[in-house]
Design a protein around this motif. Structure first.
Motif, PDB file in Angstrom:
ATOM      1  N   SER A   1     -18.923  -9.847  10.754  1.00 47.30           N
ATOM      2  CA  SER A   1     -19.379  -8.500  10.134  1.00 47.30           C
ATOM      3  C   SER A   1     -18.296  -7.431  10.354  1.00 47.30           C
ATOM      4  N   SER A   2     -18.193  -6.429   9.694  1.00 44.53           N
ATOM      5  CA  SER A   2     -17.307  -5.399  10.197  1.00 44.53           C
ATOM      6  C   SER A   2     -17.500  -4.168   9.571  1.00 44.53           C
ATOM      7  N   TYR A   3     -16.880  -3.220   9.851  1.00 47.89           N
ATOM      8  CA  TYR A   3     -17.023  -1.828   9.471  1.00 47.89           C
ATOM      9  C   TYR A   3     -15.409  -1.146   9.539  1.00 47.89           C
ATOM     10  N   ILE A   4     -15.218  -0.053   8.752  1.00 48.06           N
ATOM     11  CA  ILE A   4     -14.128   0.377   8.379  1.00 48.06           C
ATOM     12  C   ILE A   4     -13.822   1.908   8.869  1.00 48.06           C
ATOM     13  N   TYR A   5     -13.051   2.382   9.549  1.00 45.51           N
ATOM     14  CA  TYR A   5     -12.494   3.699   9.662  1.00 45.51           C
ATOM     15  C   TYR A   5     -11.216   4.141   8.714  1.00 45.51           C
ATOM     16  N   ILE A   6     -11.421   5.357   8.006  1.00 42.37           N
ATOM     17  CA  ILE A   6     -10.278   5.796   7.239  1.00 42.37           C
ATOM     18  C   ILE A   6      -9.900   7.273   7.623  1.00 42.37           C
ATOM     19  N   ASP A   7      -8.738   7.563   7.635  1.00 45.81           N
ATOM     20  CA  ASP A   7      -8.087   8.819   8.041  1.00 45.81           C
ATOM     21  C   ASP A   7      -9.043   9.985   7.220  1.00 45.81           C
ATOM     22  N   PRO A   8      -9.434  10.962   7.829  1.00 46.06           N
ATOM     23  CA  PRO A   8     -10.300  11.694   7.209  1.00 46.06           C
ATOM     24  C   PRO A   8      -9.577  12.934   6.175  1.00 46.06           C
ATOM     25  N   THR A   9      -8.180  13.094   6.617  1.00 46.17           N
ATOM     26  CA  THR A   9      -7.266  13.909   5.924  1.00 46.17           C
ATOM     27  C   THR A   9      -6.179  13.430   5.478  1.00 46.17           C
ATOM     28  N   PHE A  10      -5.434  12.524   6.037  1.00 47.59           N
ATOM     29  CA  PHE A  10      -4.271  12.113   5.861  1.00 47.59           C
ATOM     30  C   PHE A  10      -3.128  13.140   6.056  1.00 47.59           C
ATOM     31  N   ASP A  11      -3.450  13.910   7.199  1.00 47.27           N
ATOM     32  CA  ASP A  11      -2.342  15.104   7.445  1.00 47.27           C
ATOM     33  C   ASP A  11      -1.248  14.481   7.753  1.00 47.27           C
ATOM     34  N   GLY A  12       0.080  14.698   7.545  1.00 46.34           N
ATOM     35  CA  GLY A  12       1.331  14.125   7.970  1.00 46.34           C
ATOM     36  C   GLY A  12       1.846  12.837   7.611  1.00 46.34           C
ATOM     37  N   PHE A  13       0.948  12.348   6.679  1.00 44.49           N
ATOM     38  CA  PHE A  13       1.035  10.982   5.923  1.00 44.49           C
ATOM     39  C   PHE A  13       2.024  10.917   4.664  1.00 44.49           C
ATOM     40  N   PRO A  14       2.896  10.081   4.539  1.00 50.48           N
ATOM     41  CA  PRO A  14       3.476  10.431   3.139  1.00 50.48           C
ATOM     42  C   PRO A  14       2.451  10.040   2.237  1.00 50.48           C
ATOM     43  N   ASN A  15       2.773  10.381   0.810  1.00 47.73           N
ATOM     44  CA  ASN A  15       2.110  10.435  -0.310  1.00 47.73           C
ATOM     45  C   ASN A  15       1.071  11.503  -0.455  1.00 47.73           C
ATOM     46  N   THR A  16       0.241  11.469  -1.452  1.00 47.49           N
ATOM     47  CA  THR A  16      -0.980  12.663  -1.255  1.00 47.49           C
ATOM     48  C   THR A  16      -2.195  11.985  -0.687  1.00 47.49           C
ATOM     49  N   PRO A  17      -3.027  12.903  -0.162  1.00 44.21           N
ATOM     50  CA  PRO A  17      -4.116  12.432   0.479  1.00 44.21           C
ATOM     51  C   PRO A  17      -5.165  11.641  -0.334  1.00 44.21           C
ATOM     52  N   LEU A  18      -5.159  11.920  -1.461  1.00 47.19           N
ATOM     53  CA  LEU A  18      -5.966  10.782  -2.544  1.00 47.19           C
ATOM     54  C   LEU A  18      -5.451   9.762  -2.681  1.00 47.19           C
ATOM     55  N   GLU A  19      -4.031   9.736  -2.753  1.00 44.51           N
ATOM     56  CA  GLU A  19      -3.289   8.309  -3.193  1.00 44.51           C
ATOM     57  C   GLU A  19      -3.411   7.369  -1.845  1.00 44.51           C
ATOM     58  N   ASN A  20      -3.503   8.081  -0.560  1.00 45.27           N
ATOM     59  CA  ASN A  20      -3.469   7.264   0.707  1.00 45.27           C
ATOM     60  C   ASN A  20      -5.047   6.770   0.671  1.00 45.27           C
ATOM     61  N   LEU A  21      -5.853   7.608   0.449  1.00 48.61           N
ATOM     62  CA  LEU A  21      -7.296   7.365   0.236  1.00 48.61           C
ATOM     63  C   LEU A  21      -7.579   5.879  -0.549  1.00 48.61           C
ATOM     64  N   GLN A  22      -6.896   6.081  -1.962  1.00 48.70           N
ATOM     65  CA  GLN A  22      -7.040   4.666  -2.615  1.00 48.70           C
ATOM     66  C   GLN A  22      -6.285   3.607  -2.127  1.00 48.70           C
ATOM     67  N   VAL A  23      -5.183   3.402  -1.798  1.00 48.00           N
ATOM     68  CA  VAL A  23      -4.672   2.456  -1.087  1.00 48.00           C
ATOM     69  C   VAL A  23      -5.250   1.978   0.302  1.00 48.00           C
ATOM     70  N   THR A  24      -5.752   2.659   1.054  1.00 44.08           N
ATOM     71  CA  THR A  24      -6.484   2.467   2.273  1.00 44.08           C
ATOM     72  C   THR A  24      -7.644   1.736   1.924  1.00 44.08           C
ATOM     73  N   ALA A  25      -8.483   2.381   0.998  1.00 44.30           N
ATOM     74  CA  ALA A  25      -9.723   1.595   0.798  1.00 44.30           C
ATOM     75  C   ALA A  25      -9.376   0.244   0.090  1.00 44.30           C
ATOM     76  N   ALA A  26      -8.345   0.055  -0.624  1.00 46.89           N
ATOM     77  CA  ALA A  26      -8.008  -1.481  -1.050  1.00 46.89           C
ATOM     78  C   ALA A  26      -7.642  -2.162   0.049  1.00 46.89           C
ATOM     79  N   HIS A  27      -6.946  -1.830   0.931  1.00 48.39           N
ATOM     80  CA  HIS A  27      -6.204  -2.482   1.919  1.00 48.39           C
ATOM     81  C   HIS A  27      -7.376  -3.009   3.093  1.00 48.39           C
ATOM     82  N   GLU A  28      -8.037  -1.843   3.517  1.00 45.02           N
ATOM     83  CA  GLU A  28      -8.779  -2.292   4.593  1.00 45.02           C
ATOM     84  C   GLU A  28     -10.206  -2.974   4.171  1.00 45.02           C
ATOM     85  N   PHE A  29     -10.592  -2.604   2.895  1.00 46.20           N
ATOM     86  CA  PHE A  29     -11.758  -3.710   2.526  1.00 46.20           C
ATOM     87  C   PHE A  29     -11.260  -4.976   2.102  1.00 46.20           C
TER      88      PHE A  29
END
Length: 374
Positions: free
Chosen positions: A153-181
């Motif tokens: 079993s598992s659980y996931i952390y995702i950065d809550p702001t993506f401040d300082g990351f490339p792309n937009t925060p919502l783009e990062n939220l999308q790919v991180t959701a797909a990646h970590e899940f």
């Protein structure tokens, strides 16, 4: 924080994923001293958050803060919809529901097992929580042993702001959701499978689920500048760039081949992805030898070399050009020790022969150790 300050960088360099580092520590936890075990236990303990939000389709429970070090992006923005939860949280829930729909229902991957001993319902838990500059982390938590012998079993952390990351925060939220899940899915098949292929697969599926974001472009130079490095190298960046191998496989044989490979990995010892490839590719009319050979050709025909007359990457025009190890302009080329790095297993060198005469035949000779199966 325990590292002496003279060895710590002051620059912020986002890290794609810490999942496999956590798994490596988990796998070797008996080697840790008591103090290190305590630190690791604290690092992977689920945080307590101020608020929770159930995703619309009921698959996930999102945990988040509005204040403090881990507050979500724009915590007071609550217009779409105006439901008492920040819009960023709503997007996190919607994106994860879409990821579940795509990866589990549409593509047929196993869903992560429920862990009733650590949660109060059957939902999968997502924490919007900063973790040392990572886009996200999927934590293996409890040995379940079902549906496969090494299911966790598992659980996931995702950065809550993506401040300082490339792309937009919502783009990062999308790919991180797909990646970590998908890491959570992989832990359902075999938590201790080869880390390089886990990252190749999670980075590949980002582009399958959210084709327009292309965050993996940020890593491709690591592969194209050093093609001699093995496909199974774990350098911390190379395995994200090597997602193009799965793109090659899925674009030649369909997306289902990646799931078939993961099903072949169940119960196989670590670092046996090549065995799964040798088993699966013949069922698709190919082989690992042929596939890797064609893969190297695809890697040459990118960027300005992309040719519409040859089958290649769908997005190949946007990829870098492969690094050329040597150019030859005069002939014959004398036999000599190469002044470049020779390829590792499942790595390659690119050598260009220019200024060939208009007539005649180019002869290439090869001398190798007779005791080796070349």
């Amino acid at each position: 924080e325990g590292i002496p300050k003279e060895y710590m960088s002051t620059e912020f360099n986002p890290v794609k994923c810490y999942t496999n580092l956590i798994i490596e520590i988990e796998k070797n936890s008996e080697l840790l001293n008591d103090n290190a075990k305590l630190i690791f236990f604290e690092l992977k303990t689920r945080p307590t958050k101020q608020y929770t939000f159930d995703s619309p389709n009921g698959y996930y429970k999102i945990h988040y803060d509005k204040t403090g070090d881990h507050a979500v992006l724009n915590p007071d923005e609550d217009t779409n919809p105006a439901d008492g939860h920040p819009d960023f949280v709503n997007r996190a829930a919607e994106y994860h529901d879409y990821v579940w729909q795509t990866e589990v229902i549409d593509m047929g991957y196993l869903s992560p097992p429920s862990d009733g001993s650590n949660v109060d319902d059957s939902k999968y838990y997502i924490y919007l929580h900063q973790y040392s500059g990572a886009y996200g982390v999927c934590f293996p938590e409890s040995y379940i042993g079902s549906p496969n012998p090494r299911s966790y079993s598992s659980y996931i952390y995702i950065d809550p702001t993506f401040d300082g990351f490339p792309n937009t925060p919502l783009e990062n939220l999308q790919v991180t959701a797909a990646h970590e899940f998908h890491h959570a899915i992989q832990m359902t098949y075999d938590v201790f499978e080869s880390s390089w292929y886990k990252e190749i697969t999670s980075t590949w599926i980002e582009d399958i689920v959210y084709d327009d974001v292309n965050d993996y472009y940020n890593y491709l130079s690591s592969f194209f500048s050093q093609p001699e490095i093995s496909l199974s190298n774990n350098s911390g960046v190379h395995e994200y760039a090597a997602c193009i191998f799965n793109h090659y496989l899925s674009q030649t044989h369909g997306d289902s081949i990646i799931k078939d490979i993961w099903e072949n990995l169940v119960g196989i010892n670590d670092s046996e992805v090549y065995t799964a490839l040798n088993t699966q590719l013949p069922l698709y009319g190919s082989s690992s030898d042929y596939a890797f050979t064609e893969f190297t050709v695809w890697n040459y025909l990118t960027g300005v070399r992309r040719s519409n007359s040859y089958n290649g990457y769908e997005e190949g025009e946007d990829y870098p050009n492969i690094s050329i190890q040597k150019y030859h302009h005069t002939y014959p080329v004398s036999l000599q020790e190469p002044d470049y790095d020779l390829p590792d297993y499942f790595g390659s060198n690119y050598i260009v022969f220019n200024s060939l005469p208009d007539s005649g035949t180019m002869l290439i000779g090869f001398e190798g150790d007779l005791s080796v199966d070349w």
